[in-house]
Design a protein around this motif. Structure first.
Motif, PDB file in Angstrom:
ATOM      1  N   PRO A 157      -1.192   2.119  -9.173  1.00  0.00           N
ATOM      2  CA  PRO A 157      -1.072   3.228 -10.117  1.00  0.00           C
ATOM      3  C   PRO A 157      -1.003   4.551  -9.348  1.00  0.00           C
ATOM      4  CG  PRO A 157      -2.839   1.720 -10.754  1.00  0.00           C
ATOM      5  CD  PRO A 157      -2.430   1.339  -9.360  1.00  0.00           C
ATOM      6  N   GLY A 158      -0.425   5.572  -9.971  1.00  0.00           N
ATOM      7  CA  GLY A 158      -0.351   6.859  -9.291  1.00  0.00           C
ATOM      8  C   GLY A 158       0.165   7.959 -10.195  1.00  0.00           C
ATOM      9  N   GLY A 159      -0.315   9.165  -9.943  1.00  0.00           N
ATOM     10  CA  GLY A 159       0.061  10.296 -10.788  1.00  0.00           C
ATOM     11  C   GLY A 159       0.821  11.392 -10.073  1.00  0.00           C
ATOM     12  N   TRP A 160       1.336  11.101  -8.875  1.00  0.00           N
ATOM     13  CA  TRP A 160       2.082  12.107  -8.120  1.00  0.00           C
ATOM     14  C   TRP A 160       3.573  12.000  -8.437  1.00  0.00           C
ATOM     15  CZ3 TRP A 160      -0.054  13.326  -2.576  1.00  0.00           C
ATOM     16  CH2 TRP A 160      -1.443  13.535  -2.657  1.00  0.00           C
ATOM     17  N   HIS A 161       4.327  13.044  -8.109  1.00  0.00           N
ATOM     18  CA  HIS A 161       5.759  13.105  -8.385  1.00  0.00           C
ATOM     19  C   HIS A 161       6.540  12.487  -7.220  1.00  0.00           C
ATOM     20  CE1 HIS A 161       4.521  15.817 -11.570  1.00  0.00           C
ATOM     21  NE2 HIS A 161       3.933  16.583 -10.666  1.00  0.00           N
ATOM     22  N   ILE A 162       7.327  11.471  -7.511  1.00  0.00           N
ATOM     23  CA  ILE A 162       8.031  10.709  -6.470  1.00  0.00           C
ATOM     24  C   ILE A 162       9.365  11.375  -6.135  1.00  0.00           C
ATOM     25  CG2 ILE A 162       9.013   8.467  -5.871  1.00  0.00           C
ATOM     26  CD1 ILE A 162       7.059   7.228  -7.897  1.00  0.00           C
ATOM     27  N   LEU A 163       9.490  11.777  -4.868  1.00  0.00           N
ATOM     28  CA  LEU A 163      10.726  12.405  -4.394  1.00  0.00           C
ATOM     29  C   LEU A 163      11.655  11.414  -3.708  1.00  0.00           C
ATOM     30  CD1 LEU A 163       9.490  15.788  -2.851  1.00  0.00           C
ATOM     31  CD2 LEU A 163      10.207  15.292  -5.208  1.00  0.00           C
ATOM     32  N   GLY A 164      11.106  10.323  -3.201  1.00  0.00           N
ATOM     33  CA  GLY A 164      11.912   9.347  -2.484  1.00  0.00           C
ATOM     34  C   GLY A 164      11.082   8.147  -2.098  1.00  0.00           C
ATOM     35  N   GLN A 165      11.660   7.290  -1.256  1.00  0.00           N
ATOM     36  CA  GLN A 165      10.947   6.106  -0.791  1.00  0.00           C
ATOM     37  C   GLN A 165      11.218   5.902   0.692  1.00  0.00           C
ATOM     38  OE1 GLN A 165      11.469   2.617  -3.399  1.00  0.00           O
ATOM     39  NE2 GLN A 165      11.980   4.013  -5.074  1.00  0.00           N
ATOM     40  N   THR A 166      10.224   5.399   1.402  1.00  0.00           N
ATOM     41  CA  THR A 166      10.380   5.107   2.824  1.00  0.00           C
ATOM     42  C   THR A 166      10.233   3.612   3.076  1.00  0.00           C
ATOM     43  OG1 THR A 166       9.534   5.525   5.060  1.00  0.00           O
ATOM     44  CG2 THR A 166       7.909   5.511   3.286  1.00  0.00           C
ATOM     45  N   PRO A 167      11.009   3.078   4.010  1.00  0.00           N
ATOM     46  CA  PRO A 167      10.870   1.666   4.366  1.00  0.00           C
ATOM     47  C   PRO A 167       9.789   1.449   5.420  1.00  0.00           C
ATOM     48  CG  PRO A 167      12.722   2.610   5.546  1.00  0.00           C
ATOM     49  CD  PRO A 167      12.196   3.692   4.649  1.00  0.00           C
ATOM     50  N   MET A 168       9.208   2.533   5.922  1.00  0.00           N
ATOM     51  CA  MET A 168       8.231   2.421   7.003  1.00  0.00           C
ATOM     52  C   MET A 168       6.863   2.004   6.461  1.00  0.00           C
ATOM     53  SD  MET A 168       7.194   5.267   9.883  1.00  0.00           S
ATOM     54  CE  MET A 168       8.788   5.072  10.674  1.00  0.00           C
ATOM     55  N   PRO A 169       6.262   0.945   6.990  1.00  0.00           N
ATOM     56  CA  PRO A 169       4.930   0.518   6.534  1.00  0.00           C
ATOM     57  C   PRO A 169       3.875   1.536   6.950  1.00  0.00           C
ATOM     58  CG  PRO A 169       5.610  -0.773   8.424  1.00  0.00           C
ATOM     59  CD  PRO A 169       6.801   0.038   8.024  1.00  0.00           C
ATOM     60  N   MET A 170       2.894   1.746   6.099  1.00  0.00           N
ATOM     61  CA  MET A 170       1.856   2.734   6.362  1.00  0.00           C
ATOM     62  C   MET A 170       0.625   2.148   7.040  1.00  0.00           C
ATOM     63  SD  MET A 170       2.808   5.809   5.604  1.00  0.00           S
ATOM     64  CE  MET A 170       4.394   5.333   6.340  1.00  0.00           C
ATOM     65  N   TYR A 171       0.667   0.833   7.308  1.00  0.00           N
ATOM     66  CA  TYR A 171      -0.436   0.216   8.038  1.00  0.00           C
ATOM     67  C   TYR A 171       0.005  -1.124   8.592  1.00  0.00           C
ATOM     68  CZ  TYR A 171      -1.054  -2.640   3.838  1.00  0.00           C
ATOM     69  OH  TYR A 171      -0.852  -3.499   2.784  1.00  0.00           O
ATOM     70  N   THR A 172      -0.760  -1.605   9.551  1.00  0.00           N
ATOM     71  CA  THR A 172      -0.583  -2.956  10.079  1.00  0.00           C
ATOM     72  C   THR A 172      -1.949  -3.619  10.137  1.00  0.00           C
ATOM     73  OG1 THR A 172      -0.801  -2.155  12.359  1.00  0.00           O
ATOM     74  CG2 THR A 172       1.438  -2.359  11.467  1.00  0.00           C
ATOM     75  N   ILE A 173      -1.954  -4.930  10.138  1.00  0.00           N
ATOM     76  CA  ILE A 173      -3.196  -5.694  10.291  1.00  0.00           C
ATOM     77  C   ILE A 173      -3.003  -6.635  11.475  1.00  0.00           C
ATOM     78  CG2 ILE A 173      -4.777  -7.357   9.258  1.00  0.00           C
ATOM     79  CD1 ILE A 173      -4.038  -6.215   6.538  1.00  0.00           C
ATOM     80  N   ALA A 174      -3.817  -6.427  12.509  1.00  0.00           N
ATOM     81  CA  ALA A 174      -3.719  -7.243  13.719  1.00  0.00           C
ATOM     82  C   ALA A 174      -5.093  -7.764  14.091  1.00  0.00           C
ATOM     83  CB  ALA A 174      -3.144  -6.416  14.875  1.00  0.00           C
ATOM     84  N   ALA A 175      -5.182  -9.061  14.328  1.00  0.00           N
ATOM     85  CA  ALA A 175      -6.446  -9.712  14.689  1.00  0.00           C
ATOM     86  C   ALA A 175      -7.537  -9.389  13.679  1.00  0.00           C
ATOM     87  CB  ALA A 175      -6.879  -9.272  16.094  1.00  0.00           C
ATOM     88  N   GLY A 176      -7.143  -9.326  12.413  1.00  0.00           N
ATOM     89  CA  GLY A 176      -8.104  -9.080  11.350  1.00  0.00           C
ATOM     90  C   GLY A 176      -8.537  -7.635  11.210  1.00  0.00           C
TER      91      GLY A 176
END
Length: 210
Positions: A157-176
């Motif tokens: 869910p979210g209440g901000w105004h969407i200007l676009g989309q990025t394909p870049m992941p905002m996090y990674t999970i490595a070794a837990g």
């Protein structure tokens, strides 16, 4: 905020045996510590010493690497771009240009893992949050609200105004372990890409209502 980040690094270096984690905010720093190894009074005393030592010191990060986030601002990706342009009396290309021209400071992680609050937004783009939040905002949505901009790391869910989309992941999970792409104190810029580049990087664009 530079002072907060500097104090955070000093605390982590000098109180390694006592501190579990530190969480910076816009004007605060939360410290999690091993309460069985020290008293609150003793820890406060050591923290005061660090704060006093660093009171007049900040971090000059002007030479730090600027993280660049690719964004597709196209009609299908920027769900609120036409509305933002109308509300600000700007053309859509001008809205995109203003969003890109700023170098943003990463102030705090919150709301959901990997969501980093970036500021400050150009004055012409500052608008209140949506009166009615969406029940589902797509992963990678690049949005604005008030003085801030951010990227939604997951569908939520979210209440901000969407200007676009990025394909870049905002996090990674490595070794837990969870590793956010953006951490407080870093500098961030957005760079426009076209639909073809977006497809090559991620393969799928989320359109509103689909």
């Amino acid at each position: 905020h530079r002072h907060i980040i500097y104090c955070r690094e000093t605390i982590q270096q000098q109180l390694t045996e006592l501190v579990i984690d530190t969480v910076p905010g816009y004007n605060s720093l939360m410290v999690y510590y091993h309460f069985q190894l020290t008293s609150t009074a003793a820890l406060k005393s050591r923290l005061r010493q660090i704060l006093q030592q660093n009171r007049l010191t900040g971090i000059d990060n002007s030479k730090d690497t600027v993280l660049e986030i690719p964004v597709y601002y196209g009609e299908q990706a920027g769900w609120d771009l036409p509305w933002v342009a109308q509300q600000t009396s700007l053309s859509q290309p001008r809205v995109i240009a203003l969003h890109q021209q700023q170098t943003y400071r990463a102030y705090a992680l919150g709301f959901t893992p990997g969501f980093c609050y970036l500021g400050s937004l150009a004055r012409q783009l500052q608008l209140p949050r949506r009166s009615t939040p969406r029940t589902l905002v797509p992963k990678g949505a690049v949005a604005i609200a008030g003085l801030q901009t951010a990227v939604y790391p997951n569908a939520s869910p979210g209440g901000w105004h969407i200007l676009g989309q990025t394909p870049m992941p905002m996090y990674t999970i490595a070794a837990g372990e969870f590793h956010p792409f953006i951490t407080p104190g870093q500098q961030v810029r957005f760079k426009a890409i076209d639909a073809k580049t977006y497809a090559e990087m991620s393969g799928e664009l989320v359109q509103e209502g689909k």
